[in-house]
Motif scaffolding. Structure first.
Motif, PDB file in Angstrom:
ATOM      1  N   SER A 426       0.826  -1.205   0.000  1.00 54.77           N
ATOM      2  CA  SER A 426       0.000   0.000   0.000  1.00 54.77           C
ATOM      3  C   SER A 426       0.864   1.259   0.000  1.00 54.77           C
ATOM      4  O   SER A 426       0.591   2.223  -0.735  1.00 54.77           O
ATOM      5  N   ALA A 431       0.006   5.315  -0.933  1.00 54.22           N
ATOM      6  CA  ALA A 431      -1.038   5.524   0.065  1.00 54.22           C
ATOM      7  C   ALA A 431      -0.426   6.059   1.359  1.00 54.22           C
ATOM      8  O   ALA A 431       0.708   5.727   1.726  1.00 54.22           O
ATOM      9  N   HIS A 435      -4.855   6.017   4.748  1.00 55.61           N
ATOM     10  CA  HIS A 435      -5.472   5.214   3.701  1.00 55.61           C
ATOM     11  C   HIS A 435      -5.085   3.742   3.829  1.00 55.61           C
ATOM     12  O   HIS A 435      -5.899   2.849   3.565  1.00 55.61           O
ATOM     13  N   ARG A 438      -7.209   2.376   6.718  1.00 54.71           N
ATOM     14  CA  ARG A 438      -8.633   2.277   6.400  1.00 54.71           C
ATOM     15  C   ARG A 438      -8.923   1.240   5.330  1.00 54.71           C
ATOM     16  O   ARG A 438      -9.915   0.515   5.415  1.00 54.71           O
ATOM     17  N   ASN A 439      -8.092   1.150   4.301  1.00 58.98           N
ATOM     18  CA  ASN A 439      -8.392   0.314   3.142  1.00 58.98           C
ATOM     19  C   ASN A 439      -7.696  -1.038   3.141  1.00 58.98           C
ATOM     20  O   ASN A 439      -8.100  -1.921   2.375  1.00 58.98           O
TER      21      ASN A 439
END
Length: 539
Positions: A426, A431, A435, A438-439
């Motif tokens: 990520s 990111a 982010h 969260r993702n």
């Protein structure tokens, strides 16, 4: 040659040790299973009143139930699709039953008129907005704006709206604010795939079922037809969603009838056994027991206020403990420093959290009595006024403190189980920390977090010592409807029945209360397992 003999002897000894260890593990498992089975059998036998039934009556009922269950199992073993559908439908009904109890408790708290005011002012306009706006980019902000704005308007005009809604029957309010919007939602979701005819039949059948509730349900106070309608919708909604998804994917829905077939076999067995003329069972756990308060007569005693109190405490406790525990776990795993003097403080906090998870529950009761109930003051200044003894808020906060260390540790383990390679991937794509959390991290850790939280709630629902320490009543005659009401819980009422002078309280009524508590705990644990399995399959 001596070396070969020594190796042969060593290998044989290792195999013997392995076999002995396997037998010890098998024995330990068998002891645990048999002990649990004996407990459930004893409690079930007393709660269902089998001691008053003739052996022939019991044999007929058990035979019919066994035949229906065996038929379902045999048929499901031939087809893996039917097997999965049977398991899923049983799980959906269990989850629906737990959801139904929470829905009934919530409606008892907010009252039908307040629910109708906020549903008509905020929830229904937000639903219409979400259905009307086709663009997904604008749908969410528009729906949120309507929801917040409608909530503000409903709050301002709450007295007027509740006065208007109070003139209608609660069942009619639930029909107009829940059943009709749900029928419209069913129509919009089913019609593009199944056609107008099937969508109309489903939506119309849902409305007709809601209209027929007062006619078909002889529900006495306190479970009015309106609350029966709410419970029925919550009970069968997960099964309906499951059936629709299987139909949309082209899968057979035959296996969904498995729990109904088993229950139907038991009902047929009772009918046949009653027709034989032998003495039937005289169950203590019946509708009257679940809808009545405590009484000085065993045959009139019930668990209703304690059931509502337990689930009310769980709702407030979850709203308090879940965000705090998960937030603490996220910080400790993702953001807390690991080096320097701040890292040593973090390590000290981690050790204390682990130690708090093993502290006896009675200590948390003393903490709740000293701080939460009585408050904290510094000289003439009151830092915390206290919530009072024996009320919902005190019980919920005390039990929330009890489960927080366990929830934090389980959430930390779930977050720690996310592979670092996913985080690095990520970051490599640009990111940020937020982010990535969260993702990537939270979606993968969510099954473990939810499982640990739900299991913690299952533990809290069976606690007695903290409630005794904060002054919760062993017996109340009406369910709590606000945060400042006196509350009792199922373990407290069971504890009170154990000390009753009349023998029927200590046998039949006590067994019915214990079985109700065990079923609630098993249902909550089953929901935790289902949530974990569902998310794992999706991942």
């Amino acid at each position: 040659m001596a070396t070969v003999d020594r190796l042969t002897f060593t290998n044989g000894l290792s195999k013997l040790k392995g076999a002995a260890f396997r037998l010890v593990c098998l024995g330990a498992t068998a002891v645990g299973v048999l002990a649990l089975a004996a407990l459930l059998l004893t409690v079930t036998w007393g709660a269902l009143g089998f001691d008053a039934a003739h052996p022939v009556w019991i044999l007929v009922v058990l035979t019919a139930t066994g035949l229906s269950t065996g038929g379902v199992v045999t048929y499901a073993r031939r087809d893996e699709t039917v097997k999965l559908a049977a398991i899923s439908s049983t799980a959906a009904l269990i989850g629906g039953a737990v959801l139904g109890v929470f829905a009934v408790v919530f409606q008892l708290i907010v009252t039908p008129s307040v629910w109708a005011a906020y549903a008509g002012g905020a929830l229904l306009p937000a639903l219409v907005t979400a259905l009307v706006i086709p663009n997904r980019r604008y749908r969410l902000p528009a729906t949120a704006a309507v929801l917040v704005g409608g909530g503000v308007v409903a709050t301002v005009a709450l007295d007027t709206l509740t006065e208007l809604a109070g003139a209608a029957d609660p069942w009619l309010l639930y029909l107009l604010t829940i059943v009709v919007p749900l029928a419209v939602l069913v129509w919009t979701r089913v019609e593009p795939t199944a056609g107008r005819r099937r969508a109309g039949l489903l939506a119309g059948g849902l409305v007709l079922a809601g209209v027929a509730v007062p006619l078909l349900t002889p529900a006495p106070d306190p479970l009015t037809p309106g609350l029966v309608l709410v419970f029925g919708l919550a009970l069968f909604s997960p099964l309906g969603v499951l059936a629709w998804r299987r139909f949309r994917n082209g899968q057979s829905n035959v296996g969904l009838a498995a729990p109904l077939v088993i229950v139907g076999g038991a009902v047929v067995g009772v009918v046949i056994a009653n027709a034989t003329g032998f003495a039937a069972a005289d169950p203590w756990l019946d509708w009257q027991f679940l809808t009545s308060p405590h009484s000085r007569l065993p045959e009139d005693a019930g668990l209703y206020p304690a059931v509502v109190g337990s689930f009310f405490i769980m709702m407030v406790m979850a709203a308090f403990a879940f965000p705090v525990s998960v937030g603490a776990a996220i910080y400790l795993e993702e953001y807390a420093p690991s080096t320097g003097w701040r890292g040593r403080i973090v390590q000290l906090i981690q050790v204390n959290i682990a130690n708090l998870a093993g502290v006896p529950s009675v200590v948390y009761g003393l903490l709740g009595l000293a701080i939460i109930a009585r408050g904290v003051s510094l000289g003439p200044f009151a830092l915390w006024p206290g919530t009072g003894t024996g009320v919902v808020t005190t019980a919920a906060f005390t039990l929330g403190l009890l489960i927080m260390p366990i929830t934090i540790i389980s959430a930390q383990e779930a977050i720690r189980a996310v592979p670092d390679a996913h985080r690095r991937a990520s970051y490599a794509m640009g990111a940020s920390d937020w982010h990535t959390l969260r993702n990537v991290v939270l979606p993968e850790a969510l099954p473990g977090i939810l499982t640990g939280t739900i299991l913690s709630l299952g533990r809290a629902i069976g606690e007695t010592a903290p409630l005794i320490m904060i002054g919760a009543a062993t017996t109340v005659y009406s369910p709590p409807t606000s945060l400042n009401d006196s509350v009792s819980a199922m373990p407290m009422q069971i504890y009170a029945w154990a000390g009753e002078f009349i023998a029927d309280f200590r046998t039949g009524v006590l067994s019915a209360g214990v079985l109700t508590l065990l079923l609630a705990m098993l249902a909550i644990n089953a929901v935790a397992i289902l949530v974990r399995n569902r998310y794992e399959r999706n991942q």
